[in-house]
Design a protein around this motif. Structure first.
Motif, PDB file in Angstrom:
ATOM      1  N   TRP A 159      43.348  26.176  81.265  1.00 14.51           N
ATOM      2  CA  TRP A 159      43.500  27.396  80.451  1.00 14.51           C
ATOM      3  C   TRP A 159      42.254  27.659  79.597  1.00 14.51           C
ATOM      4  N   THR A 178      46.919  26.729  74.483  1.00 17.26           N
ATOM      5  CA  THR A 178      45.886  27.303  75.355  1.00 17.26           C
ATOM      6  C   THR A 178      44.509  27.389  74.708  1.00 17.26           C
ATOM      7  N   THR A 179      44.365  26.903  73.474  1.00 16.21           N
ATOM      8  CA  THR A 179      43.019  26.782  72.892  1.00 16.21           C
ATOM      9  C   THR A 179      42.710  25.299  72.717  1.00 16.21           C
ATOM     10  N   THR A 235      38.901  30.279  80.078  1.00 13.17           N
ATOM     11  CA  THR A 235      38.747  31.674  79.631  1.00 13.17           C
ATOM     12  C   THR A 235      38.497  31.781  78.129  1.00 13.17           C
ATOM     13  N   LYS A 274      50.475  35.619  61.545  1.00 12.56           N
ATOM     14  CA  LYS A 274      51.266  34.391  61.392  1.00 12.56           C
ATOM     15  C   LYS A 274      52.076  34.512  60.101  1.00 12.56           C
ATOM     16  N   LYS A 330      54.181  19.890  62.871  1.00  7.97           N
ATOM     17  CA  LYS A 330      54.145  20.850  61.754  1.00  7.97           C
ATOM     18  C   LYS A 330      54.200  22.260  62.330  1.00  7.97           C
ATOM     19  N   GLY A 390      46.978  28.053  68.348  1.00  7.01           N
ATOM     20  CA  GLY A 390      47.689  27.476  67.218  1.00  7.01           C
ATOM     21  C   GLY A 390      48.573  28.467  66.485  1.00  7.01           C
ATOM     22  N   VAL A 391      48.187  29.729  66.499  1.00  4.73           N
ATOM     23  CA  VAL A 391      49.005  30.740  65.819  1.00  4.73           C
ATOM     24  C   VAL A 391      50.348  30.877  66.520  1.00  4.73           C
ATOM     25  N   HIS A 430      46.444  38.362  74.317  1.00  2.00           N
ATOM     26  CA  HIS A 430      45.293  37.841  75.059  1.00  2.00           C
ATOM     27  C   HIS A 430      45.729  36.838  76.120  1.00  2.00           C
ATOM     28  N   GLU A 480      45.494  35.347  63.175  1.00  2.01           N
ATOM     29  CA  GLU A 480      46.089  34.661  62.028  1.00  2.01           C
ATOM     30  C   GLU A 480      46.850  35.630  61.113  1.00  2.01           C
ATOM     31  N   ASP A 510      52.430  27.638  65.959  1.00  2.00           N
ATOM     32  CA  ASP A 510      53.046  27.529  64.631  1.00  2.00           C
ATOM     33  C   ASP A 510      54.220  28.498  64.487  1.00  2.00           C
ATOM     34  N   ASP A 533      50.787  35.477  73.071  1.00  2.00           N
ATOM     35  CA  ASP A 533      50.147  36.642  72.449  1.00  2.00           C
ATOM     36  C   ASP A 533      49.491  37.486  73.539  1.00  2.00           C
TER      37      ASP A 533
HETATM   38  N1  LIG Z   1      50.584  22.849  63.030  1.00  2.00           N
HETATM   39  C1  LIG Z   1      49.481  22.164  62.847  1.00  2.00           C
HETATM   40  O1  LIG Z   1      49.491  20.948  62.677  1.00  2.00           O
HETATM   41  C2  LIG Z   1      48.167  22.876  62.874  1.00  2.00           C
HETATM   42  C3  LIG Z   1      46.979  22.135  62.904  1.00  2.00           C
HETATM   43  C4  LIG Z   1      45.769  22.839  62.985  1.00  2.00           C
HETATM   44  C5  LIG Z   1      45.775  24.223  63.009  1.00  2.00           C
HETATM   45  N2  LIG Z   1      46.952  24.903  62.958  1.00  2.00           N
HETATM   46  C6  LIG Z   1      46.978  26.365  62.979  1.00  2.00           C
HETATM   47  O2  LIG Z   1      46.415  26.815  64.215  1.00  2.00           O
HETATM   48  C7  LIG Z   1      45.913  28.128  63.994  1.00  2.00           C
HETATM   49  C8  LIG Z   1      44.574  28.255  64.672  1.00  2.00           C
HETATM   50  O3  LIG Z   1      44.744  28.018  66.053  1.00  2.00           O
HETATM   51  P1  LIG Z   1      43.723  28.604  67.135  1.00  2.00           P
HETATM   52  O4  LIG Z   1      42.348  28.267  66.745  1.00  2.00           O
HETATM   53  O5  LIG Z   1      44.230  28.178  68.456  1.00  2.00           O
HETATM   54  O6  LIG Z   1      43.848  30.176  66.898  1.00  2.00           O
HETATM   55  P2  LIG Z   1      44.589  31.368  67.672  1.00  2.00           P
HETATM   56  O7  LIG Z   1      45.940  30.966  68.100  1.00  2.00           O
HETATM   57  O8  LIG Z   1      44.454  32.545  66.807  1.00  2.00           O
HETATM   58  O9  LIG Z   1      43.683  31.553  68.974  1.00  2.00           O
HETATM   59  C9  LIG Z   1      42.355  31.987  68.858  1.00  2.00           C
HETATM   60  C10 LIG Z   1      42.081  33.198  69.754  1.00  2.00           C
HETATM   61  O10 LIG Z   1      41.999  32.766  71.106  1.00  2.00           O
HETATM   62  C11 LIG Z   1      42.852  33.559  71.934  1.00  2.00           C
HETATM   63  N3  LIG Z   1      43.224  32.707  73.041  1.00  2.00           N
HETATM   64  C12 LIG Z   1      44.165  31.720  73.070  1.00  2.00           C
HETATM   65  N4  LIG Z   1      44.125  31.068  74.218  1.00  2.00           N
HETATM   66  C13 LIG Z   1      43.159  31.632  74.971  1.00  2.00           C
HETATM   67  C14 LIG Z   1      42.643  31.380  76.260  1.00  2.00           C
HETATM   68  N5  LIG Z   1      43.078  30.347  77.007  1.00  2.00           N
HETATM   69  N6  LIG Z   1      41.628  32.163  76.731  1.00  2.00           N
HETATM   70  C15 LIG Z   1      41.132  33.171  75.947  1.00  2.00           C
HETATM   71  N7  LIG Z   1      41.569  33.456  74.710  1.00  2.00           N
HETATM   72  C16 LIG Z   1      42.583  32.682  74.224  1.00  2.00           C
HETATM   73  C17 LIG Z   1      43.943  33.985  71.013  1.00  2.00           C
HETATM   74  O11 LIG Z   1      44.597  35.156  71.490  1.00  2.00           O
HETATM   75  C18 LIG Z   1      43.176  34.253  69.724  1.00  2.00           C
HETATM   76  O12 LIG Z   1      42.583  35.514  69.777  1.00  2.00           O
HETATM   77  C19 LIG Z   1      45.855  28.352  62.491  1.00  2.00           C
HETATM   78  O13 LIG Z   1      46.889  29.229  62.129  1.00  2.00           O
HETATM   79  C20 LIG Z   1      46.117  26.973  61.924  1.00  2.00           C
HETATM   80  O14 LIG Z   1      46.776  27.015  60.685  1.00  2.00           O
HETATM   81  C21 LIG Z   1      48.126  24.254  62.893  1.00  2.00           C
END
Ligand SMILES: NC(=O)c1ccc[n+]([C@@H]2O[C@H](COP(=O)([O-])OP(=O)(O)OC[C@H]3O[C@@H](n4cnc5c(N)ncnc54)[C@H](O)[C@@H]3O)[C@@H](O)[C@H]2O)c1
Ligand SMILES: [Zn+2]
Length: 362
Positions: A164, A124-125, A167, A71, A137, A100-101, A39, A68, A104, A37
């Motif tokens: 990662w 990266t989160t 940041t 997604k 999943k 996670g977005v 960011h 989200e 997925d 993405d």
């Molecule tokens: N598949 C599964 O088993 C499973 C389990 C739990 C959650 N999820 C899904 O994961 C999603 C949530 O994931 P999330 O919390 O990672 O959200 P996200 O992917 O939206 O990331 C959160 C924010 O952090 C930014 N970001 C990402 N990496 C960064 C970095 N290293 N430095 C700075 N900014 C960064 C992103 O651009 C975004 O703005 C939800 O859609 C949820 O449904 C899936």
């Protein structure tokens, strides 16, 4: 490692090893179709591109808008268009480079394009490293609800690099720590205590402190996934804090992150565990203290309002009026307690009204 026979998936924990990721992608052969993405691309894209160049990997990039709300099947359709126009082949590999977005979305694309190609999760989160990237999943949201469309598609490799996370905004770290504490609460009280001891460094995004904690958390999740890949039994224990958490998250409408809502949900579920599950008040206090140490704010009472309970009821009616509530027998051991919806709402209302031991219900 997530032990799933011929779909066994190695999970590697590193701190500053993007060159190794590139080498491992090179070893798979084919073109690397990287999905990220805006960011993540701005912060870490250049380093991965350079590493892939050095490793001699052919790579092509797709960027999805962050958040989200993207997604969706519409974003997936855009990715299909790009990858097919580029001539993706079944020998190629999709690399999900983001939270996670992105994971997925890209995992779902990999699971469905050309009837399935290999993919690598490079989360990266913190939330994606300890939770979303592990278990296979994948999928997208629908107007009628989150994660309603998807496939199980195990990645070939999960490569979690703590560097990662340097940041990542502190609020996103906290959100991930909620899932980390959840893993401790349901399976390993010692894990919980280690997180508390290291909380300041973890919250500051210190990769050296984060790496072992991520590894321990993933080991717990992987155990549940290996025992119940398709989520028909004990994998449900990973939903501790999520029955109320999901309803609170929806009601908050963006005011709370997922982890913040789950933290409140865990406080509520832990209190119900004292009433129904055998958790002691001392253990409840330890869980509260752990959440406090991770700056996951504690005032759960206002969230047990009727609107939240109505959401929970609407959500669970679809499941036949019985809620598989996850309770703690003790800190580090969870059980599934099937409760009729009416009984659960009554218990929640009683909790909200205070009464009884006020200290316990703080
Ligand atoms: N598949 C599964 O088993 C499973 C389990 C739990 C959650 N999820 C899904 O994961 C999603 C949530 O994931 P999330 O919390 O990672 O959200 P996200 O992917 O939206 O990331 C959160 C924010 O952090 C930014 N970001 C990402 N990496 C960064 C970095 N290293 N430095 C700075 N900014 C960064 C992103 O651009 C975004 O703005 C939800 O859609 C949820 O449904 C899936
Ligand atoms: Zn969660």
């Amino acid at each position: 490692m997530v032990a799933l026979g011929d779909r066994t998936c190695p999970v590697l924990f590193r701190n500053g090893a993007v060159a190794e990721l590139a080498t491992r992608i090179a070893a798979l052969g084919g073109v690397a179709h990287c999905v990220t993405d805006a960011h993540v691309d701005a912060l870490h894209g250049a380093a991965l591109r350079q590493a892939l160049d050095v490793a001699g990997v052919r790579h092509a990039w797709s960027r999805v808008p962050p958040g989200e709300v993207h997604k969706t099947l519409a974003t997936v359709a855009g990715l299909y268009d790009e990858l097919l126009a580029r001539g993706i082949s079944r020998r190629d590999v999709v690399v999900a480079f983001g939270g996670g977005v992105v994971g997925d979305l890209a995992g779902f694309v990999a699971g469905t394009i050309l009837r399935g190609v290999r993919w690598i999760a490079a989360p990266t989160t913190l939330l994606a490293q300890v939770d979303a990237s592990v278990g296979g999943k994948t999928g997208v949201d629908h107007a009628l609800g989150k994660n309603l469309i998807g496939v199980f598609h195990q990645p070939t490799l999960v490569f979690a690099d703590a560097a990662w996370l340097a940041t990542l905004p502190r609020r996103e770290i906290r959100s991930g720590l909620a899932e980390v504490l959840k893993h401790g609460a349901i399976a390993d009280a010692g894990h919980l205590e280690r997180v508390v001891a290291e909380a300041p460094r973890l919250l500051a995004g210190d990769g050296e402190a984060l790496r072992p904690v991520i590894a321990a958390s993933v080991a717990i999740k992987a155990r549940f996934v290996a025992a119940d890949e398709r989520d028909e039994g004990c994998r449900a224990l990973l939903n501790f804090g999520h029955t109320f958490g999901h309803a609170i998250e929806a009601e908050a409408g963006g005011e709370l992150t997922h982890g913040e809502a789950v933290a409140l949900g865990m406080r509520i579920a832990a209190r119900l565990s004292v009433d129904r599950g055998g958790l002691t008040v001392a253990e409840l206090d330890r869980l509260d203290a752990a959440l406090d140490a991770c700056e996951l704010a504690g005032d759960w009472r206002p969230w047990l309002r009727p609107a939240v309970l109505r959401r929970l009821a609407a959500d669970k009616k679809a499941a036949g009026g019985v809620v598989n509530l996850i309770l703690l027998r003790e800190l580090g051991r969870a059980v599934i307690d099937p409760v009729p919806l009416v009984e659960l709402t009554a218990a929640a209302e009683a909790l909200a009204r205070l009464g009884g031991d006020v200290r316990r219900r703080r």
